[in-house]
Design an enzyme around this catalytic site. Structure first.
Site, PDB file in Angstrom:
ATOM      1  N   HIS A 126      -2.002  16.332 -10.061  1.00 13.11           N
ATOM      2  CA  HIS A 126      -1.139  15.808 -11.128  1.00 13.11           C
ATOM      3  C   HIS A 126      -0.806  16.873 -12.179  1.00 13.11           C
ATOM      4  O   HIS A 126       0.152  16.723 -12.940  1.00 13.11           O
ATOM      5  CB  HIS A 126      -1.765  14.570 -11.785  1.00 13.11           C
ATOM      6  CG  HIS A 126      -2.907  14.837 -12.710  1.00 13.11           C
ATOM      7  ND1 HIS A 126      -4.216  14.653 -12.343  1.00 13.11           N
ATOM      8  CD2 HIS A 126      -2.941  15.264 -13.990  1.00 13.11           C
ATOM      9  CE1 HIS A 126      -5.003  14.954 -13.365  1.00 13.11           C
ATOM     10  NE2 HIS A 126      -4.254  15.326 -14.380  1.00 13.11           N
ATOM     11  N   ASP A 156      -6.496  13.945  -5.487  1.00  6.36           N
ATOM     12  CA  ASP A 156      -5.851  14.651  -6.604  1.00  6.36           C
ATOM     13  C   ASP A 156      -6.287  16.114  -6.633  1.00  6.36           C
ATOM     14  O   ASP A 156      -6.858  16.586  -7.611  1.00  6.36           O
ATOM     15  CB  ASP A 156      -6.194  13.939  -7.920  1.00  6.36           C
ATOM     16  CG  ASP A 156      -5.279  14.357  -9.067  1.00  6.36           C
ATOM     17  OD1 ASP A 156      -4.317  15.109  -8.804  1.00  6.36           O
ATOM     18  OD2 ASP A 156      -5.531  13.932 -10.201  1.00  6.36           O
ATOM     19  N   GLY A 231      -5.748  18.062 -20.948  1.00  8.86           N
ATOM     20  CA  GLY A 231      -5.726  19.511 -20.741  1.00  8.86           C
ATOM     21  C   GLY A 231      -6.912  20.002 -19.941  1.00  8.86           C
ATOM     22  O   GLY A 231      -6.893  21.099 -19.401  1.00  8.86           O
ATOM     23  N   SER A 233      -7.919  18.536 -17.221  1.00 11.36           N
ATOM     24  CA  SER A 233      -7.707  18.183 -15.814  1.00 11.36           C
ATOM     25  C   SER A 233      -7.685  19.425 -14.936  1.00 11.36           C
ATOM     26  O   SER A 233      -6.971  20.392 -15.221  1.00 11.36           O
ATOM     27  CB  SER A 233      -6.385  17.425 -15.662  1.00 11.36           C
ATOM     28  OG  SER A 233      -6.453  16.161 -16.261  1.00 11.36           O
ATOM     29  N   GLY A 286      -2.339   4.868   8.910  1.00  9.14           N
ATOM     30  CA  GLY A 286      -1.085   4.166   8.641  1.00  9.14           C
ATOM     31  C   GLY A 286      -1.265   2.705   8.283  1.00  9.14           C
ATOM     32  O   GLY A 286      -0.540   1.850   8.818  1.00  9.14           O
ATOM     33  N   VAL A 287      -2.229   2.411   7.389  1.00  9.08           N
ATOM     34  CA  VAL A 287      -2.406   1.026   6.934  1.00  9.08           C
ATOM     35  C   VAL A 287      -2.491   0.991   5.409  1.00  9.08           C
ATOM     36  O   VAL A 287      -2.829   1.991   4.767  1.00  9.08           O
ATOM     37  CB  VAL A 287      -3.698   0.398   7.510  1.00  9.08           C
ATOM     38  CG1 VAL A 287      -3.608   0.266   9.024  1.00  9.08           C
ATOM     39  CG2 VAL A 287      -4.943   1.191   7.108  1.00  9.08           C
TER      40      VAL A 287
END
Length: 386
Positions: A126, A156, A231, A233, A286-287
């Site tokens: 992010h 992330d 900041g 992160s 893919g669920v």
């Protein structure tokens, strides 16, 4: 019969007591004079070779205790600090920060830490989302241009690169060995303005889950009460051996001193994939699902209290993604996945974490509940990421 001291003996002992009392007073005064900052005191100490400037018993004792208590933290920061960088992007903007007033800082700011000596840096996804290039400021003050090399499709985590050689590198530890209650430090670019700010706390809990704004649900997080500010992160959470055990990622906005870090072992697996493939690729089912808890099981009258309930999220987000390995294996909405091979799906080991243990093209066996009946399904995992 009334007993008492004979007069002659009483006089003798009173004299002894008086002399002893007077001697103790004189001795105390002499010691105080010897330790005093007067000219006489200094001359007396000099006469026996004691340095007056170095004689401060209370201060020396207190300082020794303080240094001993802090030395582990001091050495930790000396070890990891040179590898911590600040990451900024976008134009500067003015922001109101309580206690600092109105400050000018980059629109996007975060932290990272160097993981290879030729300039590969780990940070949060992010932090770099929406930008192609960044300004990276090293602890030495040198600045570099950085670019995104890879991002994790389900976590992330991102890797960025600067052009440099011989850089200091953070030592990556083992997050599986982290213990609740152990001391940790967090280092980061607090408020996007205060580079390499150090805060101290403990590991409050392990295996937490959280859903930061703009991200999917994150699992296996380390909770800490070390202050994590905007900041921070992407910065390192470090044990007292100077090893990175987590990447600071999120904070609870409605609480104090509740922060979360991605376990460093998740980052190490991504680094291994990036080193091998040049990108972060992961196994893919893919669920879309809801992790079942006791409360959810009761509210929906489910037959089990643990597992992954396949659910549709809105009109455009079906439980089973068309064309995915899950569709090819005939999984359906409302199926409950209770096991992946021999591992049970639970709050602490959710489906996404179990799948991350495998590689694309691996075949797994799912144990599912459908309409009250248990059955097994074989599924070949696909690939996501790049």
């Amino acid at each position: 019969m009334k007993l008492g001291w004979p007069n002659s003996k009483l006089t003798f002992w009173l004299s002894v007591l008086a002399v002893s009392f007077l001697a103790s007073i004189l001795m105390t005064l002499a010691v105080l004079l010897f330790l005093s900052d007067t000219t006489t005191g200094k001359e007396l100490r000099a006469a026996i070779g004691i340095d007056s400037n170095g004689l401060n018993i209370e201060t020396t004792r207190v300082d020794k205790v303080v240094v001993e208590e802090s030395s582990a933290i001091i050495e930790t920061i000396k070890k990891v600090g040179p590898a911590v960088v600040s990451i900024t992007s976008g134009e500067d903007a003015f922001r109101d920060i309580p206690g600092f007033g109105r400050i000018q800082a980059p629109r996007t700011s975060g932290t990272g830490f160097i993981i290879t000596s030729d300039g590969l840096i780990a940070t949060n996804k992010h932090v770099v989302r929406g930008f192609e290039t960044f300004t990276v400021t090293a602890a030495s003050g040198e600045t570099y241009q950085g670019k995104v090399m890879a991002t994790d499709p389900s976590n992330d985590i991102a890797f960025i690169k600067i052009e440099a050689r011989g850089l200091p590198v953070a030592d990556l530890g083992d997050s599986d060995r982290v213990q609740v209650g152990q001391w940790v430090t967090a280092v980061g670019n607090a408020l996007g303005e205060l580079q390499n700010t150090v805060t101290v706390g403990v590991i409050s809990a392990k295996e937490r889950s959280a859903t930061p704004e703009g991200e999917g649900e994150l699992y296996g997080l380390i909770q800490t009460d070390a202050a994590i500010n905007p900041g921070n992160s992407g910065g390192p959470l470090v044990n007292l051996s100077g090893q990175v055990i987590g990447m600071n990622t999120a904070i609870a906005g409605n609480a104090q001193n509740i922060g979360f870090a991605i376990a460093v072992n998740d980052l190490k697996k991504d680094l291994e994939l990036f080193s091998k493939h040049g990108k972060i690729i992961q196994a893919y089912m893919g669920v879309r699902y809801q992790t079942i808890t006791k409360a959810i099981a009761q509210s929906l009258s489910l037959p089990v209290e643990q597992g992954a309930l396949l659910v549709t999220l809105g009109n455009a987000q079906p439980a089973v993604i068309p064309g995915s390995p899950a569709e090819q294996a005939s999984l359906k909405e409302a199926d409950i996945i209770v096991k992946v091979n021999d591992d049970r799906v639970s709050e602490t080991t959710p489906l996404v974490r179990l799948i991350r243990r495998y590689s694309p093209e691996d075949q797994i066996t799912l144990t599912i509940l459908r309409g009250g009946s248990e059955m097994t399904v074989n599924l070949t995992l696909g690939q996501v990421g790049g």
